[in-house]
Design a protein around this motif. Structure first.
Motif, PDB file in Angstrom:
ATOM      1  N   ALA A  25       0.834  -1.204   0.000  1.00 56.57           N
ATOM      2  CA  ALA A  25       0.000   0.000   0.000  1.00 56.57           C
ATOM      3  C   ALA A  25       0.867   1.252   0.000  1.00 56.57           C
ATOM      4  N   GLN A  26       1.971   1.232   0.767  1.00 58.32           N
ATOM      5  CA  GLN A  26       2.881   2.386   0.781  1.00 58.32           C
ATOM      6  C   GLN A  26       3.482   2.613  -0.603  1.00 58.32           C
ATOM      7  N   LEU A  28       2.251   1.612  -3.538  1.00 50.91           N
ATOM      8  CA  LEU A  28       1.206   2.040  -4.477  1.00 50.91           C
ATOM      9  C   LEU A  28       0.873   3.513  -4.275  1.00 50.91           C
ATOM     10  N   ALA A  29       0.830   3.944  -3.021  1.00 41.98           N
ATOM     11  CA  ALA A  29       0.554   5.356  -2.751  1.00 41.98           C
ATOM     12  C   ALA A  29       1.654   6.241  -3.329  1.00 41.98           C
ATOM     13  N   LEU A  32       1.116   6.382  -7.133  1.00 45.07           N
ATOM     14  CA  LEU A  32      -0.059   7.160  -7.509  1.00 45.07           C
ATOM     15  C   LEU A  32      -0.034   8.578  -6.962  1.00 45.07           C
ATOM     16  N   LEU A  34      -0.557   9.576  -3.899  1.00 44.46           N
ATOM     17  CA  LEU A  34      -1.696   9.734  -3.007  1.00 44.46           C
ATOM     18  C   LEU A  34      -1.228   9.551  -1.569  1.00 44.46           C
ATOM     19  N   ALA A  36      -0.502   7.866   1.688  1.00 43.80           N
ATOM     20  CA  ALA A  36      -0.365   6.425   1.939  1.00 43.80           C
ATOM     21  C   ALA A  36      -1.447   5.901   2.862  1.00 43.80           C
ATOM     22  N   VAL A  38      -4.546   6.560   3.051  1.00 37.64           N
ATOM     23  CA  VAL A  38      -5.799   6.236   2.370  1.00 37.64           C
ATOM     24  C   VAL A  38      -5.703   4.862   1.711  1.00 37.64           C
ATOM     25  N   ILE A  39      -4.575   4.600   1.049  1.00 36.55           N
ATOM     26  CA  ILE A  39      -4.384   3.308   0.395  1.00 36.55           C
ATOM     27  C   ILE A  39      -4.306   2.194   1.433  1.00 36.55           C
ATOM     28  N   ALA A  42      -7.786   1.372   2.688  1.00 37.95           N
ATOM     29  CA  ALA A  42      -8.518   0.565   1.702  1.00 37.95           C
ATOM     30  C   ALA A  42      -7.995  -0.867   1.675  1.00 37.95           C
ATOM     31  N   ALA A  43      -6.669  -1.031   1.736  1.00 34.06           N
ATOM     32  CA  ALA A  43      -6.092  -2.373   1.720  1.00 34.06           C
ATOM     33  C   ALA A  43      -6.522  -3.181   2.940  1.00 34.06           C
ATOM     34  N   SER A 285       2.774   0.609   9.043  1.00 42.60           N
ATOM     35  CA  SER A 285       2.016  -0.089   8.000  1.00 42.60           C
ATOM     36  C   SER A 285       1.348  -1.334   8.568  1.00 42.60           C
TER      37      SER A 285
END
Length: 626
Positions: A25-26, A28-29, A32, A34, A36, A38-39, A42-43, A285
């Motif tokens: 998630a970190q 991907l953030a 993107l 965005l 971290a 928020v991702i 969601a994860a 995380s």
């Protein structure tokens, strides 16, 4: 199959999934761009309530609570360790007000918002209200970087978050101890004595252990390769022992321990700081994924308009009142006070500590303590999204944003760096030249270039240099060792791909080569600072050439066969130096900064004279900046 499902994944596989979801998630953030958090939220919800793939209570069993407690202990130690009291600079007065006035006031107002808005009991509200003092140091830094905020409000927000990080946890510890003592039916005097004993005990143990570690490190009693393991093991045993002797005193002890070590001026401070940052990223995380995955559907369904009212009261009433009252008489301009008042994103520390104390409250009989976790997630999600979209526009509206383009920070004043800086400034790229040698700044100052006299690694630079205003760094002093030190030290902050260094003497010889992790990226096909200076002494001059669809790199090479490309300004403003001129790639819309030999300048003057143009101009897309 049913047996496997009831048994769960098991702790080993669950650990692996938590790591994959958290770090993934970190990453991907980052990709993107965005937040971290928020991702990660969601994860965690996808892995937990949505799919049932990960159920921390089932998969970890009795290990879940101590795992979260240990992770929170490390996170709070990091908060105390980060609090370097010597680095507050001109934000010291404002930070002191936001801490000594703002923290208690914010605790009180947040508690009222929880009782009147979310409908929590006073016991749960007091504990959660203390945690809400934390404003998210892991969230505020990237938001400030994106907003390009002016130095003083940025420092105020960043240091408020760092200082209040451990204070919020301590407030929660105190409130929780009060809840426990009141529920123990002890006489008030005995209950207060028990509470005071816990505070003193934890503070003394944490301070003593921190002092002992600092002394051992300074006296060389611990070898370098064992400092991080010793620190980590001491942190865990300090938390475990103090928490077992006096319940909930461990968090206070490790926070004080971190504060003492962080302000001990250890020679290995930077190495310890980087380790604890890496450990904190992993633990934050992991804890966030565990807490999000452990939320039950019933808890999410129970969030109604009360949760929305609670968030509105916090964002629009509690936070602004706390800041505006705290900063009365501070001397800060009104636009800065308003900006700080409406900026209070919450982060993973809030969720981690709230999740821990929510479980503890349920264990001691405060049933609505289970609502703290979902409310914390809602508050974090809303504040991160709201501030993520409004922070930069609000900063620009209030005149607090740095609207300059990403610039170049040059360490080292010389003929070469001065000429390069003049060329970049004409190309509308901000440049700052710094040098610890005052004589080296005479030339750039005479040419009207912005300078800073002092060591870029010193504390004075932290107060006076807007490091966030410069996306790229060039270390180009006449001291190769100092260049390497500057590039190595600032690479983690700016990004290793953004830190450059003039090639060292004998850099290409195996006997003198340095490890890849030291220094910055080299450029100019191995040409040293002395080599660049020699070209300028021979009459070479800088030119800026724009590359277009019609006038591409092949045409530029054909027209400028002897040119020495130095750097490229990309179409989006990014700066990069040219490592290998033959392998250089330049897209349309970018500009090449190169050095041209004296004969090229003479040919240009002749060509312009024939065309009837002024010598400073050049027809076509390759027009130099005069």
């Amino acid at each position: 199959m049913a047996v496997a499902e009831s048994a769960g994944l098991g702790p080993v596989l669950a650990f692996g999934l938590v790591g994959v979801f958290g770090v993934g998630a970190q990453w991907l953030a980052w990709r993107l761009r965005l937040p971290a958090i928020v991702i990660m939220l969601a994860a965690g919800l996808i892995a937990g309530p949505a799919t049932g793939l990960l159920n921390p209570s089932r998969d970890f069993g009795d290990l879940l609570s101590p795992l979260i407690a240990l992770a929170v202990a490390v996170i709070l130690f990091e908060g105390g360790f980060s609090l370097d009291l010597h680095r507050l600079g001109d934000a010291k007065s404002g930070v002191a007000r936001l801490v000594f006035i703002g923290a208690p006031l914010g605790w009180f107002l947040s508690t009222l918002a929880l009782v009147w808005g979310a409908g929590l009991s006073w016991e749960s509200a007091a504990v959660f209200g203390g945690i809400m003092v934390v404003t998210g140091p892991t969230v505020i830094a990237p938001l400030l970087r994106t907003a390009k905020l002016a130095r003083r409000p940025a420092r105020l927000l960043q240091w408020e978050a760092i200082v209040n990080d451990p204070i919020g946890a301590l407030a929660a510890v105190l409130a929780f101890e009060v809840v426990i003592t009141l529920r123990s039916n002890l006489p008030m005097s005995e209950a207060l004595g028990h509470l005071a004993l816990g505070i003193v005990f934890a503070a003394v143990i944490g301070g003593a252990v921190g002092w002992a570690i600092a002394r051992a490190f300074c006296r060389g009693l611990v070898p370098e390769f064992m400092k991080v393991p010793v620190l980590f093991a001491t942190l865990l045993i300090t938390f475990a022992v103090t928490d077992s002797v006096l319940h909930e005193s461990g968090l206070l002890a490790v926070t004080v321990m971190g504060l003492v070590i962080g302000n001990a001026d250890l020679p290995s401070h930077e190495e310890l700081r980087r380790f604890k940052e890496h450990a904190t990223v992993l633990l934050v995380s992991g804890v966030f994924i565990l807490l999000a995955a452990n939320i039950e559907i019933d808890q999410l369904a129970a969030l109604d308009w009360h949760a929305l009212l609670f968030v509105v009261l916090v964002v629009l009433v509690a936070r602004p009142l706390t800041v505006l009252i705290s900063l009365i008489g501070s001397g800060l301009p009104r636009n800065e006070r308003v900006f700080i008042a409406f900026t209070g994103p919450r982060g993973v520390v809030l969720v981690a500590v709230a999740g821990l104390f929510g479980q503890r409250l349920v264990e001691v009989g405060v049933l609505d303590g289970g609502r703290i976790g979902p409310l914390a997630f809602v508050l974090v999600l809303v504040t991160v999204i709201v501030h993520g979209f409004t922070l930069a526009p609000m900063a620009r509206r209030l005149g607090l944003a740095n609207t300059d383009k990403p610039g170049l920070l040059v360490v080292g004043g010389s003929r070469f760096t001065t000429a390069l800086a003049e060329t970049l400034i004409k190309a509308e790229v901000p440049v700052l030249i710094t040098d610890p040698n005052h004589a080296h700044l005479i030339r750039p100052r005479a040419n009207g270039i912005k300078t800073f006299y002092g060591d870029i690694l010193g504390e004075a630079a932290e107060d006076k240099v807007e490091l966030m205003s410069y996306s790229t760094l060039l270390a180009a002093t006449d001291n190769d060792a100092y260049n390497t030190l500057v590039a190595t030290d600032l690479a983690p902050e700016l990004g290793r791909d953004k830190v450059w260094q003039v090639p060292r003497l004998k850099d290409d010889r195996e006997r003198h080569a340095l490890p890849t992790q030291l220094g910055g990226r080299r450029f100019g096909a191995g040409r040293t600072l002395e080599g660049w200076e020699k070209l300028l002494a021979e009459g070479w001059t800088f030119r800026v050439t724009k590359i277009t669809e019609e006038y591409g790199l092949p045409e530029w090479r054909q027209k400028r066969p002897n040119a020495q490309p130095v750097m490229v300004i990309a179409r989006n403003g990014d700066l990069r130096f040219v490592v290998d001129p033959q392998a250089m790639k330049v897209e349309a819309g970018a500009r090449i900064i190169s050095l041209l030999p004296p004969e090229a300048k003479e040919e240009e003057v002749v060509a312009n004279s024939i065309a009837g143009e002024a010598p400073s101009g050049q027809p076509g897309p390759a027009a130099p900046i005069p």
